[in-house]
Scaffold this motif. Structure first.
Motif, PDB file in Angstrom:
ATOM      1  N   ALA A 148     -10.144  15.592 -18.713  1.00 59.82           N
ATOM      2  CA  ALA A 148     -11.180  14.883 -17.968  1.00 59.82           C
ATOM      3  C   ALA A 148     -10.583  13.753 -17.140  1.00 59.82           C
ATOM      4  CB  ALA A 148     -12.237  14.332 -18.927  1.00 59.82           C
ATOM      5  N   GLY A 149      -9.742  12.939 -17.745  1.00 62.70           N
ATOM      6  CA  GLY A 149      -9.179  11.803 -17.028  1.00 62.70           C
ATOM      7  C   GLY A 149      -8.368  12.213 -15.820  1.00 62.70           C
ATOM      8  N   ILE A 150      -7.498  13.186 -15.995  1.00 59.80           N
ATOM      9  CA  ILE A 150      -6.637  13.625 -14.903  1.00 59.80           C
ATOM     10  C   ILE A 150      -7.452  14.301 -13.810  1.00 59.80           C
ATOM     11  CG2 ILE A 150      -4.774  15.216 -14.280  1.00 59.80           C
ATOM     12  CD1 ILE A 150      -3.588  14.716 -17.059  1.00 59.80           C
ATOM     13  N   ALA A 151      -8.369  15.180 -14.199  1.00 58.37           N
ATOM     14  CA  ALA A 151      -9.146  15.925 -13.209  1.00 58.37           C
ATOM     15  C   ALA A 151     -10.030  14.999 -12.388  1.00 58.37           C
ATOM     16  CB  ALA A 151      -9.999  16.987 -13.909  1.00 58.37           C
ATOM     17  N   ILE A 152     -10.763  14.115 -13.056  1.00 60.92           N
ATOM     18  CA  ILE A 152     -11.699  13.235 -12.346  1.00 60.92           C
ATOM     19  C   ILE A 152     -10.941  12.214 -11.500  1.00 60.92           C
ATOM     20  CG2 ILE A 152     -13.512  11.514 -12.635  1.00 60.92           C
ATOM     21  CD1 ILE A 152     -14.224  13.045 -15.281  1.00 60.92           C
ATOM     22  N   GLY A 153      -9.891  11.620 -12.057  1.00 64.13           N
ATOM     23  CA  GLY A 153      -9.085  10.671 -11.287  1.00 64.13           C
ATOM     24  C   GLY A 153      -8.452  11.323 -10.071  1.00 64.13           C
ATOM     25  N   ALA A 154      -7.993  12.561 -10.233  1.00 68.29           N
ATOM     26  CA  ALA A 154      -7.360  13.265  -9.120  1.00 68.29           C
ATOM     27  C   ALA A 154      -8.355  13.575  -8.010  1.00 68.29           C
ATOM     28  CB  ALA A 154      -6.724  14.571  -9.621  1.00 68.29           C
ATOM     29  N   VAL A 155      -9.567  13.990  -8.384  1.00 71.20           N
ATOM     30  CA  VAL A 155     -10.584  14.288  -7.376  1.00 71.20           C
ATOM     31  C   VAL A 155     -10.948  13.036  -6.592  1.00 71.20           C
ATOM     32  CG1 VAL A 155     -12.990  14.974  -7.033  1.00 71.20           C
ATOM     33  CG2 VAL A 155     -11.532  16.281  -8.565  1.00 71.20           C
ATOM     34  N   ILE A 156     -11.111  11.917  -7.291  1.00 70.53           N
ATOM     35  CA  ILE A 156     -11.461  10.671  -6.611  1.00 70.53           C
ATOM     36  C   ILE A 156     -10.342  10.246  -5.667  1.00 70.53           C
ATOM     37  CG2 ILE A 156     -11.824   8.188  -6.974  1.00 70.53           C
ATOM     38  CD1 ILE A 156     -13.383   8.969  -9.519  1.00 70.53           C
ATOM     39  N   GLY A 157      -9.102  10.317  -6.129  1.00 70.13           N
ATOM     40  CA  GLY A 157      -7.973   9.966  -5.267  1.00 70.13           C
ATOM     41  C   GLY A 157      -7.860  10.880  -4.065  1.00 70.13           C
ATOM     42  N   LEU A 158      -8.045  12.176  -4.288  1.00 71.41           N
ATOM     43  CA  LEU A 158      -7.964  13.153  -3.203  1.00 71.41           C
ATOM     44  C   LEU A 158      -9.043  12.908  -2.154  1.00 71.41           C
ATOM     45  CD1 LEU A 158      -7.023  15.871  -1.931  1.00 71.41           C
ATOM     46  CD2 LEU A 158      -8.625  17.002  -3.484  1.00 71.41           C
ATOM     47  N   GLU A 159     -10.274  12.738  -2.607  1.00 72.00           N
ATOM     48  CA  GLU A 159     -11.380  12.560  -1.662  1.00 72.00           C
ATOM     49  C   GLU A 159     -11.268  11.231  -0.921  1.00 72.00           C
ATOM     50  OE1 GLU A 159     -14.752  15.430  -3.684  1.00 72.00           O
ATOM     51  OE2 GLU A 159     -14.966  13.274  -3.940  1.00 72.00           O
ATOM     52  N   ALA A 160     -10.820  10.193  -1.617  1.00 71.60           N
ATOM     53  CA  ALA A 160     -10.616   8.907  -0.948  1.00 71.60           C
ATOM     54  C   ALA A 160      -9.505   9.003   0.087  1.00 71.60           C
ATOM     55  CB  ALA A 160     -10.291   7.823  -1.971  1.00 71.60           C
ATOM     56  N   MET A 161      -8.508   9.830  -0.188  1.00 74.52           N
ATOM     57  CA  MET A 161      -7.375   9.938   0.707  1.00 74.52           C
ATOM     58  C   MET A 161      -7.754  10.589   2.039  1.00 74.52           C
ATOM     59  SD  MET A 161      -3.555  11.273  -0.305  1.00 74.52           S
ATOM     60  CE  MET A 161      -3.700  10.442  -1.883  1.00 74.52           C
ATOM     61  N   PHE A 162      -8.556  11.659   1.989  1.00 73.87           N
ATOM     62  CA  PHE A 162      -8.826  12.356   3.245  1.00 73.87           C
ATOM     63  C   PHE A 162     -10.113  11.910   3.926  1.00 73.87           C
ATOM     64  CE2 PHE A 162     -11.336  15.347   0.613  1.00 73.87           C
ATOM     65  CZ  PHE A 162     -12.419  15.610   1.444  1.00 73.87           C
ATOM     66  N   ALA A 163     -11.085  11.404   3.154  1.00 69.95           N
ATOM     67  CA  ALA A 163     -12.369  11.034   3.759  1.00 69.95           C
ATOM     68  C   ALA A 163     -12.563   9.531   3.892  1.00 69.95           C
ATOM     69  CB  ALA A 163     -13.520  11.623   2.948  1.00 69.95           C
ATOM     70  N   GLY A 164     -11.737   8.757   3.216  1.00 68.07           N
ATOM     71  CA  GLY A 164     -11.879   7.307   3.251  1.00 68.07           C
ATOM     72  C   GLY A 164     -11.906   6.701   4.643  1.00 68.07           C
ATOM     73  N   PRO A 165     -11.035   7.124   5.557  1.00 66.60           N
ATOM     74  CA  PRO A 165     -11.036   6.510   6.893  1.00 66.60           C
ATOM     75  C   PRO A 165     -12.328   6.725   7.680  1.00 66.60           C
ATOM     76  CG  PRO A 165      -8.947   7.627   6.479  1.00 66.60           C
ATOM     77  CD  PRO A 165      -9.878   8.021   5.366  1.00 66.60           C
ATOM     78  N   ILE A 166     -13.122   7.716   7.320  1.00 67.63           N
ATOM     79  CA  ILE A 166     -14.361   7.994   8.057  1.00 67.63           C
ATOM     80  C   ILE A 166     -15.566   7.352   7.385  1.00 67.63           C
ATOM     81  CG2 ILE A 166     -15.905   9.784   8.929  1.00 67.63           C
ATOM     82  CD1 ILE A 166     -13.211   9.667  10.329  1.00 67.63           C
ATOM     83  N   CYS A 167     -15.768   7.629   6.094  1.00 67.20           N
ATOM     84  CA  CYS A 167     -16.990   7.174   5.420  1.00 67.20           C
ATOM     85  C   CYS A 167     -16.740   6.152   4.325  1.00 67.20           C
ATOM     86  CB  CYS A 167     -17.742   8.360   4.833  1.00 67.20           C
ATOM     87  SG  CYS A 167     -16.854   9.219   3.519  1.00 67.20           S
ATOM     88  N   GLY A 168     -15.479   5.926   3.977  1.00 65.99           N
ATOM     89  CA  GLY A 168     -15.172   5.020   2.881  1.00 65.99           C
ATOM     90  C   GLY A 168     -15.040   5.722   1.549  1.00 65.99           C
ATOM     91  N   ALA A 169     -15.521   6.965   1.469  1.00 64.93           N
ATOM     92  CA  ALA A 169     -15.429   7.773   0.243  1.00 64.93           C
ATOM     93  C   ALA A 169     -15.890   6.988  -0.979  1.00 64.93           C
ATOM     94  CB  ALA A 169     -14.010   8.303   0.051  1.00 64.93           C
ATOM     95  N   SER A 170     -17.100   6.489  -0.919  1.00 68.62           N
ATOM     96  CA  SER A 170     -17.633   5.700  -2.028  1.00 68.62           C
ATOM     97  C   SER A 170     -17.967   6.582  -3.226  1.00 68.62           C
ATOM     98  CB  SER A 170     -18.884   4.943  -1.583  1.00 68.62           C
ATOM     99  OG  SER A 170     -19.538   4.370  -2.687  1.00 68.62           O
ATOM    100  N   MET A 171     -18.882   7.527  -3.025  1.00 68.74           N
ATOM    101  CA  MET A 171     -19.344   8.432  -4.092  1.00 68.74           C
ATOM    102  C   MET A 171     -19.983   7.656  -5.239  1.00 68.74           C
ATOM    103  SD  MET A 171     -15.901  10.755  -4.169  1.00 68.74           S
ATOM    104  CE  MET A 171     -14.811   9.359  -3.898  1.00 68.74           C
TER     105      MET A 171
END
Length: 222
Positions: A148-171
């Motif tokens: 759980a820790g690795i999967a959820i942390g990885a998804v958050i990092g991944l989404e923040a990495m590619f979408a952060g510059p546009i929307c901030g990737a808050s979720m």
């Protein structure tokens, strides 16, 4: 009470480290970098899952709490205390950052770089994917364990990495609410309050569509 304290501290850590990375990146001539900010968000969530996951489930996010409730993995009486604790934890973190960086204008608030609808759609999809992962690696309403820790942390990092510059990737409504209130940048706050909740809600029937019957019920947690 212990669960509320855990959610408060976990969300405090998330907002303090995550938005703190944004602030420090701005005041240090981009020493942290965008990749570093994305990794900070992912790693702090991973760390908090291991820290408080066995107590409260380490939701750290009102949208996740509502998602678990819609999936019948969390009792309704727990929803309001969880959300209040998460929002207060985030506000406490942003208040502390405000005192440390008085001249910073946004305090790491999530602001669309383009049209509001664009960020809204991105936030819905990002939270949908995040909640889908969470539902599939958690037990009941508890996010606990190496997977759980690795999967959820990885998804958050991944989404923040590619979408952060546009929307901030808050979720995460609590992550966006706190710096918006402390900095006064509330003009686009509705995007980050509504879209994550919608995305998390959509993930529940999607998960049920390919999981075994009864995967989403209060019986799962017990």
């Amino acid at each position: 009470m212990k669960k509320c304290v855990a959610e408060f501290l976990g969300t405090f850590a998330l907002v303090f480290a995550g938005t703190g990375a944004i602030i420090i990146n701005d005041v240090s001539n981009h020493a942290v970098t965008h990749v570093g900010i994305a990794l900070t968000f992912g790693l702090v969530v991973l760390a908090m899952i291991y820290t408080v996951g066995d107590v409260s489930g380490a939701h750290l996010n009102p949208a996740v709490t509502l998602g678990f409730w819609l999936a019948r993995r969390l009792e309704g009486r727990s929803v309001f205390p969880y959300i209040v604790s998460q929002c207060l934890g985030g506000i406490a973190a942003s208040a502390l950052l405000r005192s440390l960086f008085l001249r910073h204008s946004t305090l790491g608030a999530t602001l669309p770089s383009g049209p509001a609808w664009q960020s809204f759609v991105l936030e819905v999809v990002l939270t949908f994917l995040l909640m889908l992962v969470i539902l599939n690696v958690s037990t009941g309403a508890k996010e606990k364990g190496i997977t759980a820790g690795i999967a959820i942390g990885a998804v958050i990092g991944l989404e923040a990495m590619f979408a952060g510059p546009i929307c901030g990737a808050s979720m995460n409504p609590a992550r966006s609410l706190a710096p918006a209130l402390m900095s006064g940048h509330v003009q686009s706050l509705w995007v980050y309050l509504v879209a994550p909740v919608l995305g998390a809600a959509l993930a529940v029937p999607a998960c049920c569509a390919f999981r075994e019957p009864g995967c989403c019920s209060l019986a799962t947690e017990s």
